[in-house]
Motif scaffolding. Structure first.
Motif, mmCIF file in Angstrom:
data_model
loop_
_atom_site.group_PDB
_atom_site.id
_atom_site.type_symbol
_atom_site.label_atom_id
_atom_site.label_comp_id
_atom_site.label_asym_id
_atom_site.label_seq_id
_atom_site.Cartn_x
_atom_site.Cartn_y
_atom_site.Cartn_z
ATOM 1 N N LEU A 1 -16.963 34.124 -71.796
ATOM 2 C CA LEU A 1 -16.247 33.594 -70.950
ATOM 3 C C LEU A 1 -15.776 34.846 -70.145
ATOM 4 O O LEU A 1 -15.123 35.700 -70.379
ATOM 5 N N GLY A 2 -16.100 34.678 -68.797
ATOM 6 C CA GLY A 2 -15.676 35.796 -67.746
ATOM 7 C C GLY A 2 -14.248 35.732 -67.154
ATOM 8 O O GLY A 2 -13.772 34.526 -67.027
ATOM 9 N N LYS A 3 -13.750 36.890 -67.031
ATOM 10 C CA LYS A 3 -12.157 37.027 -66.512
ATOM 11 C C LYS A 3 -12.676 37.336 -65.126
ATOM 12 O O LYS A 3 -13.375 37.993 -64.844
ATOM 13 N N PRO A 4 -11.693 36.863 -64.057
ATOM 14 C CA PRO A 4 -10.835 35.706 -64.619
ATOM 15 C C PRO A 4 -11.106 34.616 -64.887
ATOM 16 O O PRO A 4 -12.578 34.242 -64.500
ATOM 17 N N PHE A 5 -10.671 33.764 -65.665
ATOM 18 C CA PHE A 5 -11.177 32.330 -66.354
ATOM 19 C C PHE A 5 -10.105 31.276 -66.095
ATOM 20 O O PHE A 5 -9.047 31.636 -65.805
ATOM 21 N N GLU A 6 -10.589 30.173 -65.991
ATOM 22 C CA GLU A 6 -9.610 28.687 -65.869
ATOM 23 C C GLU A 6 -9.130 28.475 -67.224
ATOM 24 O O GLU A 6 -10.229 28.500 -68.179
ATOM 25 N N PRO A 7 -7.901 28.240 -67.382
ATOM 26 C CA PRO A 7 -7.368 27.932 -68.976
ATOM 27 C C PRO A 7 -8.373 26.734 -69.618
ATOM 28 O O PRO A 7 -8.587 26.859 -70.750
ATOM 29 N N GLU A 8 -8.762 25.790 -68.987
ATOM 30 C CA GLU A 8 -9.537 24.572 -69.530
ATOM 31 C C GLU A 8 -11.131 25.181 -70.180
ATOM 32 O O GLU A 8 -11.429 24.631 -70.997
ATOM 33 N N ASP A 9 -11.655 26.211 -69.387
ATOM 34 C CA ASP A 9 -12.733 26.739 -69.983
ATOM 35 C C ASP A 9 -12.597 27.614 -71.091
ATOM 36 O O ASP A 9 -13.334 27.592 -71.861
ATOM 37 N N LEU A 10 -11.389 28.201 -71.114
ATOM 38 C CA LEU A 10 -11.031 29.008 -72.286
ATOM 39 C C LEU A 10 -10.955 28.076 -73.676
ATOM 40 O O LEU A 10 -11.543 28.060 -74.585
ATOM 41 N N VAL A 11 -10.136 26.896 -73.346
ATOM 42 C CA VAL A 11 -10.135 25.960 -74.376
ATOM 43 C C VAL A 11 -11.236 25.148 -74.740
ATOM 44 O O VAL A 11 -11.514 25.217 -75.935
ATOM 45 N N ALA A 12 -12.378 24.856 -73.781
ATOM 46 C CA ALA A 12 -13.463 24.312 -74.191
ATOM 47 C C ALA A 12 -14.207 25.327 -74.960
ATOM 48 O O ALA A 12 -14.938 24.839 -75.904
ATOM 49 N N LEU A 13 -14.214 26.435 -74.723
ATOM 50 C CA LEU A 13 -15.155 27.444 -75.401
ATOM 51 C C LEU A 13 -14.637 27.639 -76.997
ATOM 52 O O LEU A 13 -15.424 27.388 -77.956
ATOM 53 N N VAL A 14 -13.379 27.934 -76.979
ATOM 54 C CA VAL A 14 -12.885 27.933 -78.483
ATOM 55 C C VAL A 14 -13.129 26.424 -79.204
ATOM 56 O O VAL A 14 -13.161 26.551 -80.218
ATOM 57 N N ARG A 15 -12.731 25.450 -78.474
ATOM 58 C CA ARG A 15 -13.136 24.168 -79.036
ATOM 59 C C ARG A 15 -14.461 24.026 -79.710
ATOM 60 O O ARG A 15 -14.702 23.663 -80.757
ATOM 61 N N ARG A 16 -15.554 24.422 -78.816
ATOM 62 C CA ARG A 16 -16.904 24.248 -79.044
ATOM 63 C C ARG A 16 -17.010 25.367 -80.532
ATOM 64 O O ARG A 16 -17.766 24.883 -81.249
ATOM 65 N N LEU A 17 -16.509 26.425 -80.189
ATOM 66 C CA LEU A 17 -16.619 27.208 -81.544
ATOM 67 C C LEU A 17 -16.080 27.043 -82.651
ATOM 68 O O LEU A 17 -16.565 27.247 -83.780
#
Length: 130
Positions: free
Chosen positions: A102-118
């Protein structure tokens, strides 16, 4: 969905930002300021997912990921790079087995989606390694 996430970044404001966004989604969050601290904390807190910045003092994120992969007790651990990555960083991350970026700067929903996937990946594989 819940689970424990270890957030590793040398920037305190970024650690707080990631922590707040993940806690709002029900995750338990533990933080570390660099890769060396991550290697100490990971044994104690047994996270389900680790997020790593690339550029950090003492031990950078990609070398930290490589060390996590090299240890039997953490080889299975899903790892995401959350950083302003260069193409070379992406190549190095792929070579050490990083699971997501996930590249910075990032959207919070992209962060959450990545963590959920992992987290889903971790839950699917949990019976194999623990």
């Amino acid at each position: 969905m819940s689970g424990r996430v270890l957030v590793v970044d040398d920037n305190e404001a970024i650690r707080r930002l990631i922590r707040v966004n993940l806690e709002l989604e029900g995750f338990e969050v533990v933080t570390a300021a660099d890769g060396a601290e991550c290697l100490e904390v990971v044994r104690r807190v047994k996270p389900d997912v680790v997020t790593l910045d690339v550029m950090m003092p003492r031990l950078d994120g990609l070398r930290t990921a490589a060390q996590l992969r090299a240890q039997q007790q953490t080889a299975w651990l899903p790892i995401a790079i959350v950083s302003a990555c260069t193409p070379a960083d992406l190549d190095r991350g792929e070579s050490v087995g990083v699971d997501g970026y996930l590249g910075k700067p990032f959207e919070p929903e992209d962060l959450v989606a990545l963590v959920r996937r992992l987290m889903v990946k971790r839950q699917r594989e949990s019976g194999k390694f623990r």
